[in-house]
Design a protein around this motif. Sequence first.
Motif, PDB file in Angstrom:
ATOM      1  N   TRP A  36     -49.411  13.382 -25.254  1.00  0.00           N
ATOM      2  CA  TRP A  36     -50.773  13.725 -24.861  1.00  0.00           C
ATOM      3  C   TRP A  36     -51.334  12.575 -24.035  1.00  0.00           C
ATOM      4  O   TRP A  36     -51.240  11.410 -24.433  1.00  0.00           O
ATOM      5  CB  TRP A  36     -51.658  13.963 -26.078  1.00  0.00           C
ATOM      6  CG  TRP A  36     -51.355  15.240 -26.801  1.00  0.00           C
ATOM      7  CD1 TRP A  36     -50.540  15.405 -27.876  1.00  0.00           C
ATOM      8  CD2 TRP A  36     -51.875  16.532 -26.491  1.00  0.00           C
ATOM      9  NE1 TRP A  36     -50.510  16.721 -28.254  1.00  0.00           N
ATOM     10  CE2 TRP A  36     -51.333  17.435 -27.424  1.00  0.00           C
ATOM     11  CE3 TRP A  36     -52.758  17.017 -25.520  1.00  0.00           C
ATOM     12  CZ2 TRP A  36     -51.629  18.801 -27.406  1.00  0.00           C
ATOM     13  CZ3 TRP A  36     -53.057  18.370 -25.503  1.00  0.00           C
ATOM     14  CH2 TRP A  36     -52.494  19.249 -26.444  1.00  0.00           C
ATOM     15  N   PHE A  37     -51.911  12.907 -22.914  1.00  0.00           N
ATOM     16  CA  PHE A  37     -52.519  11.948 -22.011  1.00  0.00           C
ATOM     17  C   PHE A  37     -53.956  12.389 -21.759  1.00  0.00           C
ATOM     18  O   PHE A  37     -54.289  13.555 -21.929  1.00  0.00           O
ATOM     19  CB  PHE A  37     -51.736  11.896 -20.696  1.00  0.00           C
ATOM     20  CG  PHE A  37     -50.309  11.460 -20.876  1.00  0.00           C
ATOM     21  CD1 PHE A  37     -49.346  12.338 -21.347  1.00  0.00           C
ATOM     22  CD2 PHE A  37     -49.936  10.159 -20.580  1.00  0.00           C
ATOM     23  CE1 PHE A  37     -48.024  11.932 -21.531  1.00  0.00           C
ATOM     24  CE2 PHE A  37     -48.616   9.738 -20.760  1.00  0.00           C
ATOM     25  CZ  PHE A  37     -47.667  10.629 -21.240  1.00  0.00           C
ATOM     26  N   GLY A  47     -52.020   7.147 -21.659  1.00  0.00           N
ATOM     27  CA  GLY A  47     -51.130   7.783 -22.625  1.00  0.00           C
ATOM     28  C   GLY A  47     -51.723   7.640 -24.012  1.00  0.00           C
ATOM     29  O   GLY A  47     -51.809   6.529 -24.520  1.00  0.00           O
ATOM     30  N   VAL A  48     -52.144   8.723 -24.615  1.00  0.00           N
ATOM     31  CA  VAL A  48     -52.827   8.690 -25.905  1.00  0.00           C
ATOM     32  C   VAL A  48     -51.830   8.636 -27.048  1.00  0.00           C
ATOM     33  O   VAL A  48     -51.937   7.797 -27.942  1.00  0.00           O
ATOM     34  CB  VAL A  48     -53.734   9.917 -26.052  1.00  0.00           C
ATOM     35  CG1 VAL A  48     -54.347   9.980 -27.447  1.00  0.00           C
ATOM     36  CG2 VAL A  48     -54.822   9.920 -24.981  1.00  0.00           C
ATOM     37  N   SER A  49     -50.859   9.538 -27.025  1.00  0.00           N
ATOM     38  CA  SER A  49     -49.893   9.606 -28.106  1.00  0.00           C
ATOM     39  C   SER A  49     -48.652  10.330 -27.628  1.00  0.00           C
ATOM     40  O   SER A  49     -48.752  11.279 -26.844  1.00  0.00           O
ATOM     41  CB  SER A  49     -50.496  10.338 -29.312  1.00  0.00           C
ATOM     42  OG  SER A  49     -49.580  10.358 -30.394  1.00  0.00           O
ATOM     43  N   HIS A  59     -45.978   7.329 -31.194  1.00  0.00           N
ATOM     44  CA  HIS A  59     -46.664   6.170 -30.619  1.00  0.00           C
ATOM     45  C   HIS A  59     -48.112   6.559 -30.364  1.00  0.00           C
ATOM     46  O   HIS A  59     -48.404   7.689 -29.968  1.00  0.00           O
ATOM     47  CB  HIS A  59     -46.000   5.750 -29.304  1.00  0.00           C
ATOM     48  CG  HIS A  59     -46.756   4.689 -28.571  1.00  0.00           C
ATOM     49  ND1 HIS A  59     -46.691   3.362 -28.930  1.00  0.00           N
ATOM     50  CD2 HIS A  59     -47.618   4.775 -27.529  1.00  0.00           C
ATOM     51  CE1 HIS A  59     -47.470   2.663 -28.128  1.00  0.00           C
ATOM     52  NE2 HIS A  59     -48.031   3.490 -27.270  1.00  0.00           N
ATOM     53  N   TYR A  60     -49.009   5.610 -30.611  1.00  0.00           N
ATOM     54  CA  TYR A  60     -50.428   5.829 -30.357  1.00  0.00           C
ATOM     55  C   TYR A  60     -50.990   4.664 -29.572  1.00  0.00           C
ATOM     56  O   TYR A  60     -50.612   3.511 -29.788  1.00  0.00           O
ATOM     57  CB  TYR A  60     -51.196   5.964 -31.674  1.00  0.00           C
ATOM     58  CG  TYR A  60     -50.757   7.128 -32.524  1.00  0.00           C
ATOM     59  CD1 TYR A  60     -49.783   6.970 -33.496  1.00  0.00           C
ATOM     60  CD2 TYR A  60     -51.318   8.391 -32.340  1.00  0.00           C
ATOM     61  CE1 TYR A  60     -49.363   8.047 -34.269  1.00  0.00           C
ATOM     62  CE2 TYR A  60     -50.910   9.474 -33.104  1.00  0.00           C
ATOM     63  CZ  TYR A  60     -49.932   9.292 -34.060  1.00  0.00           C
ATOM     64  OH  TYR A  60     -49.530  10.370 -34.816  1.00  0.00           O
ATOM     65  N   SER A  61     -51.905   4.969 -28.681  1.00  0.00           N
ATOM     66  CA  SER A  61     -52.614   3.889 -27.999  1.00  0.00           C
ATOM     67  C   SER A  61     -53.522   3.202 -29.013  1.00  0.00           C
ATOM     68  O   SER A  61     -53.925   3.805 -30.024  1.00  0.00           O
ATOM     69  CB  SER A  61     -53.434   4.439 -26.838  1.00  0.00           C
ATOM     70  OG  SER A  61     -54.486   5.258 -27.316  1.00  0.00           O
ATOM     71  N   ASP A  62     -53.834   1.957 -28.752  1.00  0.00           N
ATOM     72  CA  ASP A  62     -54.681   1.202 -29.672  1.00  0.00           C
ATOM     73  C   ASP A  62     -56.046   1.867 -29.851  1.00  0.00           C
ATOM     74  O   ASP A  62     -56.647   1.777 -30.921  1.00  0.00           O
ATOM     75  CB  ASP A  62     -54.868  -0.222 -29.161  1.00  0.00           C
ATOM     76  CG  ASP A  62     -53.602  -1.046 -29.297  1.00  0.00           C
ATOM     77  OD1 ASP A  62     -53.509  -2.083 -28.615  1.00  0.00           O
ATOM     78  OD2 ASP A  62     -52.701  -0.656 -30.062  1.00  0.00           O
ATOM     79  N   PHE A  68     -56.140   9.595 -34.585  1.00  0.00           N
ATOM     80  CA  PHE A  68     -55.429  10.749 -34.038  1.00  0.00           C
ATOM     81  C   PHE A  68     -54.047  10.845 -34.669  1.00  0.00           C
ATOM     82  O   PHE A  68     -53.426   9.832 -35.005  1.00  0.00           O
ATOM     83  CB  PHE A  68     -55.260  10.611 -32.524  1.00  0.00           C
ATOM     84  CG  PHE A  68     -56.513  10.743 -31.717  1.00  0.00           C
ATOM     85  CD1 PHE A  68     -57.772  10.743 -32.301  1.00  0.00           C
ATOM     86  CD2 PHE A  68     -56.442  10.850 -30.337  1.00  0.00           C
ATOM     87  CE1 PHE A  68     -58.930  10.853 -31.551  1.00  0.00           C
ATOM     88  CE2 PHE A  68     -57.586  10.968 -29.563  1.00  0.00           C
ATOM     89  CZ  PHE A  68     -58.834  10.969 -30.173  1.00  0.00           C
ATOM     90  N   THR A  69     -53.557  12.089 -34.783  1.00  0.00           N
ATOM     91  CA  THR A  69     -52.212  12.331 -35.292  1.00  0.00           C
ATOM     92  C   THR A  69     -51.514  13.361 -34.419  1.00  0.00           C
ATOM     93  O   THR A  69     -52.039  14.463 -34.218  1.00  0.00           O
ATOM     94  CB  THR A  69     -52.247  12.837 -36.739  1.00  0.00           C
ATOM     95  OG1 THR A  69     -52.932  11.900 -37.572  1.00  0.00           O
ATOM     96  CG2 THR A  69     -50.827  13.025 -37.270  1.00  0.00           C
ATOM     97  N   ILE A  70     -50.348  12.982 -33.915  1.00  0.00           N
ATOM     98  CA  ILE A  70     -49.551  13.906 -33.118  1.00  0.00           C
ATOM     99  C   ILE A  70     -48.476  14.524 -34.015  1.00  0.00           C
ATOM    100  O   ILE A  70     -47.949  13.870 -34.912  1.00  0.00           O
ATOM    101  CB  ILE A  70     -48.910  13.193 -31.905  1.00  0.00           C
ATOM    102  CG1 ILE A  70     -48.292  14.203 -30.939  1.00  0.00           C
ATOM    103  CG2 ILE A  70     -47.891  12.147 -32.352  1.00  0.00           C
ATOM    104  CD1 ILE A  70     -47.843  13.578 -29.612  1.00  0.00           C
TER     105      ILE A  70
END
Length: 128
Positions: A36-37, A47-49, A59-62, A68-70
Amino acid sequence: QLQLVESGGGLVQPGGSLRLSCAASGFTLNYYGMGWFRQAPGKEREGVSCISRTGISTHYSDSVKGRFTISRDNAKNTVYLQMNSLKPEDTAVYYCAAQGPRFTTVQDMCLNSRNDYWGQGTQVTVSS
């Protein structure tokens, strides 16, 4: 026709939650890293996750870590982004993306966004 279709965006108050969905058609998500961007007006795409093909690695952005949960359901050919504790700075157009042969790690996918397919985007607005 190969496409990704996002849904679930909308207007929400600060502190609220939304769940975005990304459904693929014309191809099988099993073989793709997914991410997800987002892009806010006047800002670069972020790039969010990102999530690996099996869902084991994420991976998650800081800026969204812990909120958030992907996740992905390969049987349904769908990827999700659960967004909690939303803030006004989360306001953006959110895009789903798929990365095939070039996928290496979830971190790389989120940082470099060398994606094969993109969705059309869904607007998320966080405002009181």
